[in-house]
Scaffold this motif. Structure first.
Motif, mmCIF file in Angstrom:
data_model
loop_
_atom_site.group_PDB
_atom_site.id
_atom_site.type_symbol
_atom_site.label_atom_id
_atom_site.label_comp_id
_atom_site.label_asym_id
_atom_site.label_seq_id
_atom_site.Cartn_x
_atom_site.Cartn_y
_atom_site.Cartn_z
ATOM 1 N N ILE A 4 -32.414 11.932 7.165
ATOM 2 C CA ILE A 4 -33.510 12.771 6.686
ATOM 3 C C ILE A 4 -32.973 13.714 5.620
ATOM 4 N N ALA A 5 -33.669 13.763 4.487
ATOM 5 C CA ALA A 5 -33.345 14.723 3.431
ATOM 6 C C ALA A 5 -34.103 16.016 3.741
ATOM 7 N N HIS A 6 -33.370 17.060 4.055
ATOM 8 C CA HIS A 6 -33.971 18.334 4.457
ATOM 9 C C HIS A 6 -34.395 19.156 3.253
ATOM 10 N N GLU B 289 -28.609 15.979 3.477
ATOM 11 C CA GLU B 289 -29.090 14.851 4.264
ATOM 12 C C GLU B 289 -28.356 14.844 5.600
ATOM 13 N N LYS C 130 -38.218 17.100 7.345
ATOM 14 C CA LYS C 130 -38.052 17.227 5.884
ATOM 15 C C LYS C 130 -38.396 18.629 5.397
ATOM 16 N N THR C 131 -39.187 19.365 6.168
ATOM 17 C CA THR C 131 -39.573 20.727 5.767
ATOM 18 C C THR C 131 -38.612 21.785 6.293
ATOM 19 N N CYS D 115 -31.148 21.801 7.223
ATOM 20 C CA CYS D 115 -30.215 21.027 8.034
ATOM 21 C C CYS D 115 -29.517 21.972 9.020
#
Length: 159
Positions: free
Chosen positions: A5-7, A12, A32-33, A36
């Motif tokens: 998941i790209a935060h 990621e 994503k929102t 990390c």
């Protein structure tokens, strides 16, 4: 299943998602929102450092003694003591400013850790009881590493 998941912070991170496809999609969209884990932890530590710095500045004039205990206990207890004394001093009216002084003489780190969840009134009462239990004479003396101070005002007639 594990998904990368790209935060929101741009990093990621791998996350294990389980459940129905709609649940996993909703969880992935929410992740994503968010930040990390490493950015979240760094932000929380920075916030805690700011709170501790503010509390330490508020009680810097007290010249508190060092706490006794292990290094970890002393570090944790000094944070607790700084936060609690700053909060107590901020809420005390100027006329009742000596109420917190019983807390200033307690140097046992374990005491601060054990009493960290008490409200301010109960903390002041316990501190008063602990300070009076260790101080048997109305003078300054050292007992087992603790400094006991008579909290009663001194009148000019006593000299």
């Amino acid at each position: 299943m594990e998904y990368n998941i790209a935060h929101a912070c741009g990093h990621e991170q791998a996350h294990y998602l389980s459940g129905f496809a709609s649940q996993m999609a909703r969880k992935a969209a929410w992740l994503k929102t968010t930040k990390c884990k490493s950015c979240f932890v760094a932000e929380k530590r920075a916030e805690q450092a700011d709170v501790i710095a503010g509390a330490s500045a508020a009680i810097a004039h007290l010249d508190l003694p060092l706490l006794s205990g292990s290094d970890q206990q002393a570090a944790w207890a000094s944070t607790i003591r700084a936060k609690r004394l700053a909060a107590i001093i901020a809420t005390i009216p100027p006329a009742g400013s000596s109420d917190y002084r019983a807390c200033c003489v307690i140097t046992d780190a374990k005491w601060w850790i054990d009493h960290r969840d008490l409200n301010d009134t109960d903390l002041l009462a316990k501190a008063g009881a602990a300070a009076s239990a260790t101080c048997t004479e109305p003078s300054i003396m050292i007992l087992g590493g603790s400094v006991c101070v008579d909290l009663a005002p001194i009148s000019p007639d006593t000299f």
